[in-house]
Design a protein around this motif. Structure first.
Motif, PDB file in Angstrom:
ATOM      1  N   SER A   1       0.825  -1.208   0.000  1.00  0.00           N
ATOM      2  CA  SER A   1       0.000   0.000   0.000  1.00  0.00           C
ATOM      3  C   SER A   1       0.857   1.255   0.000  1.00  0.00           C
ATOM      4  N   VAL A   2       0.337   2.243  -0.680  1.00  0.00           N
ATOM      5  CA  VAL A   2       0.896   3.592  -0.680  1.00  0.00           C
ATOM      6  C   VAL A   2      -0.272   4.519  -0.386  1.00  0.00           C
ATOM      7  N   ASP A   3      -0.156   5.303   0.651  1.00  0.00           N
ATOM      8  CA  ASP A   3      -1.239   6.207   1.051  1.00  0.00           C
ATOM      9  C   ASP A   3      -2.546   5.452   1.261  1.00  0.00           C
ATOM     10  N   ASP A   4      -2.485   4.312   1.952  1.00  0.00           N
ATOM     11  CA  ASP A   4      -3.639   3.490   2.311  1.00  0.00           C
ATOM     12  C   ASP A   4      -4.379   2.879   1.128  1.00  0.00           C
ATOM     13  N   CYS A   5      -3.743   2.801  -0.028  1.00  0.00           N
ATOM     14  CA  CYS A   5      -4.351   2.145  -1.192  1.00  0.00           C
ATOM     15  C   CYS A   5      -3.502   0.937  -1.570  1.00  0.00           C
ATOM     16  N   MET A   6      -4.151  -0.218  -1.782  1.00  0.00           N
ATOM     17  CA  MET A   6      -3.431  -1.412  -2.218  1.00  0.00           C
ATOM     18  C   MET A   6      -3.384  -1.434  -3.740  1.00  0.00           C
TER      19      MET A   6
ATOM     20  N   VAL B   1      12.474 -17.103   8.593  1.00  0.00           N
ATOM     21  CA  VAL B   1      12.110 -18.416   8.061  1.00  0.00           C
ATOM     22  C   VAL B   1      11.780 -19.283   9.265  1.00  0.00           C
ATOM     23  N   PHE B   2      10.642 -19.975   9.222  1.00  0.00           N
ATOM     24  CA  PHE B   2      10.196 -20.737  10.377  1.00  0.00           C
ATOM     25  C   PHE B   2       9.407 -21.956   9.951  1.00  0.00           C
ATOM     26  N   ASP B   3       9.116 -22.816  10.929  1.00  0.00           N
ATOM     27  CA  ASP B   3       8.374 -24.059  10.720  1.00  0.00           C
ATOM     28  C   ASP B   3       8.946 -24.835   9.548  1.00  0.00           C
ATOM     29  N   ASP B   4       8.105 -25.389   8.725  1.00  0.00           N
ATOM     30  CA  ASP B   4       8.572 -26.205   7.615  1.00  0.00           C
ATOM     31  C   ASP B   4       8.599 -25.380   6.334  1.00  0.00           C
ATOM     32  N   CYS B   5       9.565 -24.464   6.255  1.00  0.00           N
ATOM     33  CA  CYS B   5       9.795 -23.637   5.068  1.00  0.00           C
ATOM     34  C   CYS B   5       8.746 -22.560   4.839  1.00  0.00           C
ATOM     35  N   CYS B   6       8.241 -21.993   5.901  1.00  0.00           N
ATOM     36  CA  CYS B   6       7.431 -20.778   5.783  1.00  0.00           C
ATOM     37  C   CYS B   6       8.365 -19.598   5.990  1.00  0.00           C
ATOM     38  N   ALA B   7       8.059 -18.481   5.357  1.00  0.00           N
ATOM     39  CA  ALA B   7       8.910 -17.300   5.499  1.00  0.00           C
ATOM     40  C   ALA B   7       8.066 -16.041   5.551  1.00  0.00           C
ATOM     41  N   THR B   8       8.555 -15.086   6.315  1.00  0.00           N
ATOM     42  CA  THR B   8       7.990 -13.746   6.298  1.00  0.00           C
ATOM     43  C   THR B   8       8.886 -12.921   5.399  1.00  0.00           C
ATOM     44  N   LEU B   9       8.277 -12.337   4.370  1.00  0.00           N
ATOM     45  CA  LEU B   9       9.011 -11.526   3.409  1.00  0.00           C
ATOM     46  C   LEU B   9       8.507 -10.098   3.456  1.00  0.00           C
ATOM     47  N   ARG B  10       9.429  -9.152   3.392  1.00  0.00           N
ATOM     48  CA  ARG B  10       9.060  -7.743   3.274  1.00  0.00           C
ATOM     49  C   ARG B  10       9.004  -7.416   1.788  1.00  0.00           C
TER      50      ARG B  10
ATOM     51  N   ASN C   1      16.975   0.456  -7.985  1.00  0.00           N
ATOM     52  CA  ASN C   1      17.044   0.735  -6.549  1.00  0.00           C
ATOM     53  C   ASN C   1      15.794   0.197  -5.865  1.00  0.00           C
ATOM     54  N   PHE C   2      15.835   0.175  -4.553  1.00  0.00           N
ATOM     55  CA  PHE C   2      14.728  -0.381  -3.774  1.00  0.00           C
ATOM     56  C   PHE C   2      14.525   0.453  -2.526  1.00  0.00           C
ATOM     57  N   ALA C   3      13.302   0.424  -2.017  1.00  0.00           N
ATOM     58  CA  ALA C   3      12.987   1.069  -0.742  1.00  0.00           C
ATOM     59  C   ALA C   3      12.099   0.127   0.061  1.00  0.00           C
ATOM     60  N   VAL C   4      12.095   0.334   1.355  1.00  0.00           N
ATOM     61  CA  VAL C   4      11.312  -0.486   2.275  1.00  0.00           C
ATOM     62  C   VAL C   4       9.838  -0.091   2.195  1.00  0.00           C
ATOM     63  N   THR C   5       8.957  -1.077   2.284  1.00  0.00           N
ATOM     64  CA  THR C   5       7.534  -0.810   2.483  1.00  0.00           C
ATOM     65  C   THR C   5       7.157  -1.369   3.852  1.00  0.00           C
ATOM     66  N   ASP C   6       5.959  -1.060   4.291  1.00  0.00           N
ATOM     67  CA  ASP C   6       5.462  -1.611   5.559  1.00  0.00           C
ATOM     68  C   ASP C   6       4.732  -2.927   5.347  1.00  0.00           C
ATOM     69  N   SER C   7       4.706  -3.420   4.107  1.00  0.00           N
ATOM     70  CA  SER C   7       3.971  -4.639   3.787  1.00  0.00           C
ATOM     71  C   SER C   7       4.857  -5.869   3.908  1.00  0.00           C
ATOM     72  N   CYS C   8       4.394  -6.824   4.721  1.00  0.00           N
ATOM     73  CA  CYS C   8       5.066  -8.111   4.845  1.00  0.00           C
ATOM     74  C   CYS C   8       4.054  -9.199   4.528  1.00  0.00           C
ATOM     75  N   ILE C   9       4.546 -10.268   3.932  1.00  0.00           N
ATOM     76  CA  ILE C   9       3.687 -11.403   3.616  1.00  0.00           C
ATOM     77  C   ILE C   9       4.334 -12.670   4.159  1.00  0.00           C
ATOM     78  N   THR C  10       3.520 -13.671   4.414  1.00  0.00           N
ATOM     79  CA  THR C  10       4.017 -14.976   4.823  1.00  0.00           C
ATOM     80  C   THR C  10       3.749 -15.943   3.685  1.00  0.00           C
ATOM     81  N   VAL C  11       4.791 -16.664   3.279  1.00  0.00           N
ATOM     82  CA  VAL C  11       4.671 -17.578   2.147  1.00  0.00           C
ATOM     83  C   VAL C  11       5.180 -18.960   2.533  1.00  0.00           C
ATOM     84  N   ASP C  12       4.688 -19.963   1.808  1.00  0.00           N
ATOM     85  CA  ASP C  12       5.206 -21.319   1.898  1.00  0.00           C
ATOM     86  C   ASP C  12       6.250 -21.439   0.794  1.00  0.00           C
ATOM     87  N   LEU C  13       7.510 -21.525   1.155  1.00  0.00           N
ATOM     88  CA  LEU C  13       8.586 -21.550   0.171  1.00  0.00           C
ATOM     89  C   LEU C  13       8.558 -22.785  -0.719  1.00  0.00           C
TER      90      LEU C  13
END
Length: 166
Positions: A78-83, A95-104, A136-148
């Protein structure tokens, strides 16, 4: 053999899981290794070794995930509260459990620091040409959890300093 590293027969973890765990380990430590044959190898140490081996002020190995059909995995942020923004670039946070990951989800930027719109004109797919404009890249506040285990490939893109606090 998986991802350039031997995989033991008893290992149930997939290649992508192994690589993302290695990226997390490399981000969390500082180790020196001066030579590598492939300059975008995800296992390359130290952090900062991709593209610019002498670079020491980095905190993130940026990577992309490819789905089983070979297309880049897309996440929204999201940017300015819009997805309404999409990215294919990530930083591993955990990275946790059986290959789950939190990605920014990372904001793709061009040389001038402007956001690169990665979607095609219909907004229905990623434009591979637009990916080429990202430098280039910048940080967002969005994180997702995925099954790798749901991905077939991981491509490391760059080592950068995003000002992430570990």
């Amino acid at each position: 053999m998986g991802c350039g590293k031997p995989v033991s027969p008893s290992s149930s973890k997939g290649c992508v899981c192994e690589v993302v765990r290695a990226i997390l380990d490399i981000q969390n430590q500082s180790v020196r290794d001066e030579c590598s044959r492939c300059t975008t190898n995800c296992f390359l140490e130290p952090l900062g070794g991709i593209v610019s081996p002498g670079r020491s002020n980095v905190d993130t190995r940026v990577f992309m995930l490819l789905t089983k059909n070979g297309t880049p995995f897309v996440a929204t942020f999201s940017v300015d509260d819009c997805m309404d923004c999409a990215s294919v670039f990530f930083r591993v946070e955990d990275v946790f459990d059986d290959c789950c990951a939190t990605l920014r989800v990372l904001l793709p930027l061009d040389r001038g620091g402007d956001t690169v719109d990665l979607l095609n004109s219909d907004g229905t797919a990623v434009s591979l040409r637009a990916i080429c404009d990202v430098t280039n890249f910048a940080v967002t506040d969005s994180c997702i959890t995925v099954d790798l285990n749901c991905f077939c490939a991981v491509q490391c893109v760059a080592d950068v300093n995003l000002g992430i606090c570990n």
